[in-house]
Enzyme design. Structure first.
Site, short mmCIF file in Angstrom:
data_model
loop_
_atom_site.label_atom_id
_atom_site.label_comp_id
_atom_site.label_asym_id
_atom_site.label_seq_id
_atom_site.Cartn_x
_atom_site.Cartn_y
_atom_site.Cartn_z
N HIS A 8 0.75 -1.38 -0.01
CA HIS A 8 0.21 -0.09 0.13
C HIS A 8 0.88 1.23 -0.11
O HIS A 8 0.37 2.29 -0.30
CB HIS A 8 -0.85 0.08 1.27
CG HIS A 8 -0.45 0.33 2.46
ND1 HIS A 8 -0.08 -0.74 3.37
CD2 HIS A 8 0.25 1.38 2.77
CE1 HIS A 8 0.47 -0.12 4.52
NE2 HIS A 8 0.63 1.33 4.24
N ASP A 11 -0.40 -7.70 2.01
CA ASP A 11 0.29 -6.16 1.82
C ASP A 11 1.66 -6.28 1.66
O ASP A 11 2.52 -6.02 2.77
CB ASP A 11 -0.38 -5.42 2.99
CG ASP A 11 -0.03 -3.88 2.79
OD1 ASP A 11 0.45 -3.78 2.07
OD2 ASP A 11 -0.34 -3.25 3.86
N GLY A 57 2.97 6.43 9.32
CA GLY A 57 4.33 6.49 8.86
C GLY A 57 5.47 5.36 9.00
O GLY A 57 6.48 5.25 8.73
N GLY A 104 4.76 -0.61 6.33
CA GLY A 104 5.73 -1.33 5.55
C GLY A 104 7.18 -1.72 6.32
O GLY A 104 8.03 -2.62 5.98
#
Length: 301
Positions: free
Chosen positions: A73, A120, A213, A216
């Protein structure tokens, strides 16, 4: 919706003695929140547009010297990676002495595509190799049977994400937090749609979590040898650190064969299509001032 499976394969070991060495301050299983890292976390990278720390928008985890795991994403599928970098080996995201390497291309998983919040994952291949040292190194990959949520193991999340949901800016200093895993059945009571490609962690009372933030970035647990194992990827959740809403992470064991194929020495995935005419980032932006994810941690606020 469950995870797809690949045929069983045999690979040379990637659990080298050099992978997954915890920094000295990340010891024990105590629950902490919002602590600044006293030294670099070796496997942690900042994913950014441009070389400056001001362009940070997601985190990532080093798998080998030219391979980084991130969240799908964080990018638009098949976008150009021109002008996108990873930075490693620092606690201050604006540190000019960090190793900064441009991303060559992203690898999306065609067999298990990112749909909704599921699967994801994106692998980032770097244009040149990181230099491994005391500040920069890889996390280990888990064994296929790795399931710390079955035992309620305490694991670790880190990144430069906001310190609370909806905050206007990112901290300069790398933060880390330890959170207990919860089962997918428990997590599904909060989210109703948790799949076998996900793993969840958080306190029932809240207060400890990843945030915008951090998307990932690494969700790290210990294996039986005490090594840092990339168990998941910061993915999504409702708000940040809310009671009864654990953080949700993309589960690494769901895509182990795909990951190994796309590490250095793997068989690789087909090359991406040529980029479009623009090299600009997504139109909603991913700088720290604008899209600093984690409802799709995707957590957008």
């Amino acid at each position: 919706m469950g995870a797809a499976t690949y045929p069983p394969r045999t690979y040379p070991s990637r659990q080298a003695a050099s992978c997954g060495n915890f920094p000295g301050f990340m010891t024990g299983d105590r629950i902490v929140g919002g602590e600044a890292a006293s030294s670099p976390i070796p496997w942690q990278v900042s994913v950014r547009q441009g070389q400056s720390g001001w362009g940070h928008f997601c985190g990532g985890t080093i798998l080998d010297a030219k391979t980084v795991m991130c969240a799908a994403h964080c990018f638009d599928k098949d976008q150009s990676m021109s002008g996108y970098y990873v930075a490693a080996g620092m606690t201050d995201r604006k540190d000019n002495n960090a190793q900064k390497i441009e991303i060559a291309n992203g690898v999306w998983n065609a067999q298990m595509p990112y749909v909704g919040n599921n699967n994801d994952f994106i692998i980032l291949k770097l244009k040149s190799a990181l230099t491994f040292n005391d500040k920069v190194g890889a996390a280990c990959l888990p064994e296929p049977s790795h399931a710390p949520d079955a035992t309620g193991q305490t694991c670790f999340v880190s990144g430069w994400g906001t310190l609370e949901s909806g905050a206007s800016g990112l901290p300069d200093d790398l933060q880390w937090v330890a959170v207990p895993t919860v089962t997918n059945a428990q997590c599904n009571e909060a989210y109703n749609g948790i799949t076998s490609s996900m793993i969840c962690a958080g306190l029932p009372t809240g207060g400890k979590d990843s945030c915008q933030g951090d998307s990932g970035g690494p969700f790290i647990c210990r294996n039986d040898n005490g090594k840092a194992v990339l168990t998941g990827v910061v993915s999504f959740g409702i708000g940040c650190a809310l009671a009864d809403y654990p953080g949700v992470y993309a589960r690494t064991t769901a895509v182990l064969d795909w990951v190994k194929d796309n590490m250095e020495g793997g068989s690789g995935s087909p090359p991406p299509p040529p980029p479009g005419p623009t090299t600009q980032g997504p139109t909603d932006g991913r700088s720290e001032e604008r899209r600093v994810g984690k409802e799709c941690r995707s957590r957008w606020s």
